[in-house]
Write a protein that holds these residues in place. Structure first.
Motif, PDB file in Angstrom:
ATOM      1  N   GLN A 103       0.825  -1.201   0.000  1.00 24.24           N
ATOM      2  CA  GLN A 103       0.000   0.000   0.000  1.00 24.24           C
ATOM      3  C   GLN A 103       0.865   1.259   0.000  1.00 24.24           C
ATOM      4  OE1 GLN A 103      -2.355  -0.866   3.477  1.00 24.24           O
ATOM      5  NE2 GLN A 103      -4.018  -1.784   2.287  1.00 24.24           N
ATOM      6  N   LEU A 104       1.961   1.239   0.738  1.00 22.61           N
ATOM      7  CA  LEU A 104       2.860   2.386   0.753  1.00 22.61           C
ATOM      8  C   LEU A 104       3.463   2.630  -0.627  1.00 22.61           C
ATOM      9  CD1 LEU A 104       4.645   1.750   4.161  1.00 22.61           C
ATOM     10  CD2 LEU A 104       3.032   3.599   3.629  1.00 22.61           C
ATOM     11  N   LEU A 105       3.814   1.559  -1.327  1.00 18.50           N
ATOM     12  CA  LEU A 105       4.337   1.703  -2.687  1.00 18.50           C
ATOM     13  C   LEU A 105       3.259   2.199  -3.639  1.00 18.50           C
ATOM     14  CD1 LEU A 105       6.563  -1.455  -2.677  1.00 18.50           C
ATOM     15  CD2 LEU A 105       7.375   0.806  -3.386  1.00 18.50           C
ATOM     16  N   GLN A 106       2.016   1.803  -3.437  1.00 16.92           N
ATOM     17  CA  GLN A 106       0.930   2.311  -4.264  1.00 16.92           C
ATOM     18  C   GLN A 106       0.735   3.809  -4.067  1.00 16.92           C
ATOM     19  OE1 GLN A 106      -1.961  -0.644  -2.731  1.00 16.92           O
ATOM     20  NE2 GLN A 106      -2.471  -1.058  -4.859  1.00 16.92           N
ATOM     21  N   VAL A 107       0.952   4.269  -2.856  1.00 15.01           N
ATOM     22  CA  VAL A 107       0.748   5.688  -2.544  1.00 15.01           C
ATOM     23  C   VAL A 107       1.942   6.542  -2.948  1.00 15.01           C
ATOM     24  CG1 VAL A 107       0.431   7.352  -0.667  1.00 15.01           C
ATOM     25  CG2 VAL A 107      -0.818   5.198  -0.636  1.00 15.01           C
ATOM     26  N   PHE A 108       3.138   6.094  -2.593  1.00 15.44           N
ATOM     27  CA  PHE A 108       4.330   6.928  -2.761  1.00 15.44           C
ATOM     28  C   PHE A 108       5.236   6.469  -3.908  1.00 15.44           C
ATOM     29  CE2 PHE A 108       3.238   7.114   1.826  1.00 15.44           C
ATOM     30  CZ  PHE A 108       2.876   8.460   1.879  1.00 15.44           C
ATOM     31  N   GLY A 109       4.952   5.311  -4.502  1.00 15.43           N
ATOM     32  CA  GLY A 109       5.743   4.811  -5.611  1.00 15.43           C
ATOM     33  C   GLY A 109       4.955   4.794  -6.891  1.00 15.43           C
ATOM     34  N   GLY A 110       5.159   3.740  -7.695  1.00 11.64           N
ATOM     35  CA  GLY A 110       4.468   3.627  -8.975  1.00 11.64           C
ATOM     36  C   GLY A 110       5.342   4.084 -10.135  1.00 11.64           C
ATOM     37  N   PRO A 111       4.826   4.030 -11.348  1.00 11.12           N
ATOM     38  CA  PRO A 111       5.590   4.433 -12.527  1.00 11.12           C
ATOM     39  C   PRO A 111       6.155   5.835 -12.373  1.00 11.12           C
ATOM     40  CG  PRO A 111       3.562   3.345 -13.181  1.00 11.12           C
ATOM     41  CD  PRO A 111       3.481   3.537 -11.697  1.00 11.12           C
ATOM     42  N   GLY A 112       7.422   5.971 -12.743  1.00  7.78           N
ATOM     43  CA  GLY A 112       8.080   7.263 -12.641  1.00  7.78           C
ATOM     44  C   GLY A 112       8.649   7.564 -11.269  1.00  7.78           C
ATOM     45  N   HIS A 113       8.535   6.618 -10.330  1.00  6.63           N
ATOM     46  CA  HIS A 113       9.046   6.809  -8.986  1.00  6.63           C
ATOM     47  C   HIS A 113      10.093   5.738  -8.675  1.00  6.63           C
ATOM     48  CE1 HIS A 113       5.285   9.064  -8.881  1.00  6.63           C
ATOM     49  NE2 HIS A 113       5.746   9.696  -7.810  1.00  6.63           N
ATOM     50  N   LEU A 114      10.981   6.064  -7.728  1.00  9.25           N
ATOM     51  CA  LEU A 114      12.114   5.203  -7.402  1.00  9.25           C
ATOM     52  C   LEU A 114      12.061   4.784  -5.937  1.00  9.25           C
ATOM     53  CD1 LEU A 114      14.940   3.992  -8.199  1.00  9.25           C
ATOM     54  CD2 LEU A 114      15.921   6.139  -7.361  1.00  9.25           C
ATOM     55  N   ALA A 115      12.242   3.491  -5.701  1.00  8.20           N
ATOM     56  CA  ALA A 115      12.423   2.952  -4.354  1.00  8.20           C
ATOM     57  C   ALA A 115      13.827   2.385  -4.242  1.00  8.20           C
ATOM     58  CB  ALA A 115      11.395   1.869  -4.054  1.00  8.20           C
ATOM     59  N   MET A 116      14.377   2.414  -3.032  1.00  8.29           N
ATOM     60  CA  MET A 116      15.752   1.958  -2.836  1.00  8.29           C
ATOM     61  C   MET A 116      15.850   1.144  -1.557  1.00  8.29           C
ATOM     62  SD  MET A 116      19.265   4.227  -2.852  1.00  8.29           S
ATOM     63  CE  MET A 116      19.167   4.915  -1.218  1.00  8.29           C
ATOM     64  N   ALA A 130       8.343  -4.024  -7.974  1.00  7.45           N
ATOM     65  CA  ALA A 130       8.046  -4.452  -9.338  1.00  7.45           C
ATOM     66  C   ALA A 130       6.547  -4.583  -9.552  1.00  7.45           C
ATOM     67  CB  ALA A 130       8.745  -5.774  -9.639  1.00  7.45           C
ATOM     68  N   GLY A 131       5.848  -5.110  -8.549  1.00 11.87           N
ATOM     69  CA  GLY A 131       4.415  -5.308  -8.676  1.00 11.87           C
ATOM     70  C   GLY A 131       3.634  -4.023  -8.776  1.00 11.87           C
ATOM     71  N   THR A 132       4.194  -2.928  -8.275  1.00 13.79           N
ATOM     72  CA  THR A 132       3.526  -1.631  -8.352  1.00 13.79           C
ATOM     73  C   THR A 132       4.108  -0.735  -9.442  1.00 13.79           C
ATOM     74  OG1 THR A 132       5.004  -0.769  -6.630  1.00 13.79           O
ATOM     75  CG2 THR A 132       2.879  -1.663  -5.910  1.00 13.79           C
ATOM     76  N   GLY A 133       4.991  -1.291 -10.262  1.00 13.03           N
ATOM     77  CA  GLY A 133       5.580  -0.497 -11.339  1.00 13.03           C
ATOM     78  C   GLY A 133       6.569   0.541 -10.863  1.00 13.03           C
ATOM     79  N   THR A 134       7.134   0.320  -9.681  1.00 16.17           N
ATOM     80  CA  THR A 134       8.095   1.259  -9.099  1.00 16.17           C
ATOM     81  C   THR A 134       9.516   0.842  -9.461  1.00 16.17           C
ATOM     82  OG1 THR A 134       6.602   1.535  -7.205  1.00 16.17           O
ATOM     83  CG2 THR A 134       8.843   2.372  -6.956  1.00 16.17           C
ATOM     84  N   GLN A 135      10.308   1.773  -9.955  1.00 17.52           N
ATOM     85  CA  GLN A 135      11.709   1.464 -10.258  1.00 17.52           C
ATOM     86  C   GLN A 135      12.435   1.147  -8.956  1.00 17.52           C
ATOM     87  OE1 GLN A 135      13.798   4.618 -12.268  1.00 17.52           O
ATOM     88  NE2 GLN A 135      15.757   3.524 -12.275  1.00 17.52           N
ATOM     89  N   TRP A 136      13.371   0.210  -9.008  1.00 20.72           N
ATOM     90  CA  TRP A 136      14.095  -0.224  -7.812  1.00 20.72           C
ATOM     91  C   TRP A 136      15.581  -0.003  -7.990  1.00 20.72           C
ATOM     92  CZ3 TRP A 136      13.009  -1.533  -2.930  1.00 20.72           C
ATOM     93  CH2 TRP A 136      14.001  -2.182  -2.187  1.00 20.72           C
ATOM     94  N   HIS A 137      16.213   0.605  -6.988  1.00 16.40           N
ATOM     95  CA  HIS A 137      17.674   0.705  -6.978  1.00 16.40           C
ATOM     96  C   HIS A 137      18.202  -0.105  -5.802  1.00 16.40           C
ATOM     97  CE1 HIS A 137      21.734   2.113  -7.488  1.00 16.40           C
ATOM     98  NE2 HIS A 137      21.778   2.404  -6.206  1.00 16.40           N
ATOM     99  N   ASP A 138      19.097  -1.019  -6.101  1.00 17.07           N
ATOM    100  CA  ASP A 138      19.670  -1.911  -5.102  1.00 17.07           C
ATOM    101  C   ASP A 138      21.018  -1.370  -4.658  1.00 17.07           C
ATOM    102  OD1 ASP A 138      20.229  -4.015  -3.474  1.00 17.07           O
ATOM    103  OD2 ASP A 138      20.779  -5.396  -5.085  1.00 17.07           O
ATOM    104  N   ALA A 139      21.036  -0.687  -3.516  1.00 19.21           N
ATOM    105  CA  ALA A 139      22.298  -0.253  -2.935  1.00 19.21           C
ATOM    106  C   ALA A 139      22.892  -1.403  -2.127  1.00 19.21           C
ATOM    107  CB  ALA A 139      22.081   0.964  -2.050  1.00 19.21           C
ATOM    108  N   GLN A 140      24.182  -1.378  -1.909  1.00 24.72           N
ATOM    109  CA  GLN A 140      24.870  -2.488  -1.256  1.00 24.72           C
ATOM    110  C   GLN A 140      25.318  -2.109   0.149  1.00 24.72           C
ATOM    111  OE1 GLN A 140      25.724  -5.729  -2.573  1.00 24.72           O
ATOM    112  NE2 GLN A 140      24.150  -5.175  -4.049  1.00 24.72           N
ATOM    113  N   ARG A 141      25.195  -3.057   1.068  1.00 21.28           N
ATOM    114  CA  ARG A 141      25.793  -2.898   2.378  1.00 21.28           C
ATOM    115  C   ARG A 141      27.299  -3.140   2.285  1.00 21.28           C
ATOM    116  NH1 ARG A 141      22.418  -3.798   7.096  1.00 21.28           N
ATOM    117  NH2 ARG A 141      20.255  -3.408   6.493  1.00 21.28           N
ATOM    118  N   GLY A 142      27.998  -2.872   3.368  1.00 22.42           N
ATOM    119  CA  GLY A 142      29.430  -3.081   3.392  1.00 22.42           C
ATOM    120  C   GLY A 142      29.796  -4.550   3.428  1.00 22.42           C
ATOM    121  N   ALA A 143      31.074  -4.829   3.340  1.00 25.79           N
ATOM    122  CA  ALA A 143      31.551  -6.205   3.309  1.00 25.79           C
ATOM    123  C   ALA A 143      31.215  -6.956   4.586  1.00 25.79           C
ATOM    124  CB  ALA A 143      33.062  -6.230   3.076  1.00 25.79           C
TER     125      ALA A 143
END
Length: 386
Positions: A103-116, A130-143
């Motif tokens: 629901q949060l992704l439906q409200v604040f995400g969607g096409p043209g929006h980025l989640a990380m 992906a299910g809400t059409g929100t672009q995803w950026h996968d940042a990495q934790r440290g070693a």
């Protein structure tokens, strides 16, 4: 016969597999972070009575906004975290914390929006995006799987995501975040910050909840669940705590009458008996710490855990071989997709004993079969967790 390839799927769903963990018939099932204990009998009786009280009104729709349940959740969470200003207006509930996050992704995400998010972490966040059409950026934790204030906030500054997901305690690594990390992200984020505290009740003594930061950051959202600490995985009840404006925003996308009368009644009965259920949490924490100590006694690298599970390095880089060797001994743990690592849920005392004895046999067998290998941590991306 029609296959997925024959259907007009959205491009971001093509090639994906459904989320899920193996469901196998074994003596010791420690792969999905379930509470190993059944409901205490007084709680089960209270739930039965609550369900009986609503059965004859099932021809009517339930309380659409679950106001009584939200008030009960506010009282519980405020007492549990030391935030005495929470009211029902700060709480929202849905069918599991995954639905809350959707629901949060439906409200604040969607096409043209980025989640990380910061991997390795809970893979369902990316799937929901992906299910809400929100672009995803996968940042990495440290070693070392750690997340530090400067690096986290600098990545938020660069990518300017509409939604940032943080896990505390993190799944699959198990360790809670310092509040300084959450604050650094909240200060920098242009949108909302979602802290997933599904395992919050299992945190070690003195670990503060992000709920305490809500008065300071109106765009901070904390999600929780009754599945783990409350032994309510089969009920599916998750919730969020946030500024009332966030709750109002989520109501724009919630389905009508999304929480059944049965779910609401059962959850309220469990909350009324929370001391009995939280006593089980203390027993689980004891077994978790026993697993950590037992695996370290076998000279294995083990991540510190604030959750009801433990991430540990396997004797060799081939974690699938260790997973299979444990399965051969009727113990099911979780391969989360990190080469050289497995995750085990804390079970009952007997289940923990079975696992540790099986693990001692596996370690001895694998070390006798091949030279010990060094595991390099934190560079690979996690797969499904629950």
């Amino acid at each position: 016969m029609t296959t997925l390839d024959d259907l007009p799927l959205r491009s971001e769903l093509k090639g994906r597999s459904p989320y899920g963990a193996p469901q196998l018939d074994v003596e010791v099932r420690l792969n999905t972070n379930e509470n190993p204990y059944s409901l205490p009998e007084p709680v089960a009786e209270a739930v039965e009575q609550a369900l009986a009280a609503v059965l004859r009104d099932l021809n009517r729709y339930p309380d659409r906004e679950a106001e009584a349940l939200r008030a009960d959740l506010a009282a519980y969470l405020g007492a549990a975290t030391g935030h005495d200003g929470l009211t029902g207006a700060n709480l929202w509930a849905a069918n599991g914390s995954n639905e809350v996050q959707q629901q949060l992704l439906q409200v604040f995400g969607g096409p043209g929006h980025l989640a990380m998010g910061f991997s390795p972490s809970y893979s369902m966040h990316e799937i929901l995006a992906a299910g809400t059409g929100t672009q995803w950026h996968d940042a990495q934790r440290g070693a070392d799987f750690a997340l530090r204030p400067e690096s986290a906030s600098s990545l938020v500054r660069v990518y300017q995501p509409d939604i940032v997901f943080l896990c505390s305690p993190n799944n699959p690594t198990g360790t809670a975040l310092d509040l300084e990390v959450i604050e650094s992200v909240a200060r920098e984020a242009p949108g909302v910050v979602v802290v997933d505290e599904a395992y919050g009740e299992f945190a070690r003594e003195g670990t503060p909840s992000a709920v305490t930061l809500l008065p300071k950051y109106p765009r901070l959202i904390v999600t929780r669940t009754m599945s783990k600490a409350f032994a309510f995985a089969g009920v599916r009840l998750g919730y969020l705590a946030a500024d009332p404006a966030v709750v109002q925003a989520v109501q724009l996308v919630r389905l009508p009458y999304h929480l059944s009368a049965l779910t609401q009644a059962a959850a309220r009965a469990a909350l009324a008996n929370s001391p009995l259920l939280l006593a089980q949490v203390e027993a689980i924490k004891t077994e978790r710490d026993r697993i950590v100590a037992g695996l370290r006694a076998l000279d294995l690298t083990v991540a510190d855990s604030d959750a009801n599970f433990v991430l540990f390095a396997t004797p060799t880089r081939d974690q699938q071989a260790t997973w299979q060797a444990l399965l051969d001994r009727s113990v099911l743990v979780r391969d989360v997709g990190l080469p050289g690592w497995l995750r085990v849920t804390a079970g009952t005392h007997d289940e923990t004993t079975w696992f540790l004895e099986a693990m001692a046999e596996v370690v001895a067998d694998q070390r006798n079969a091949a030279p010990k290998e060094t595991v390099t941590v934190g560079q690979e991306k996690s797969s499904d967790e629950s």
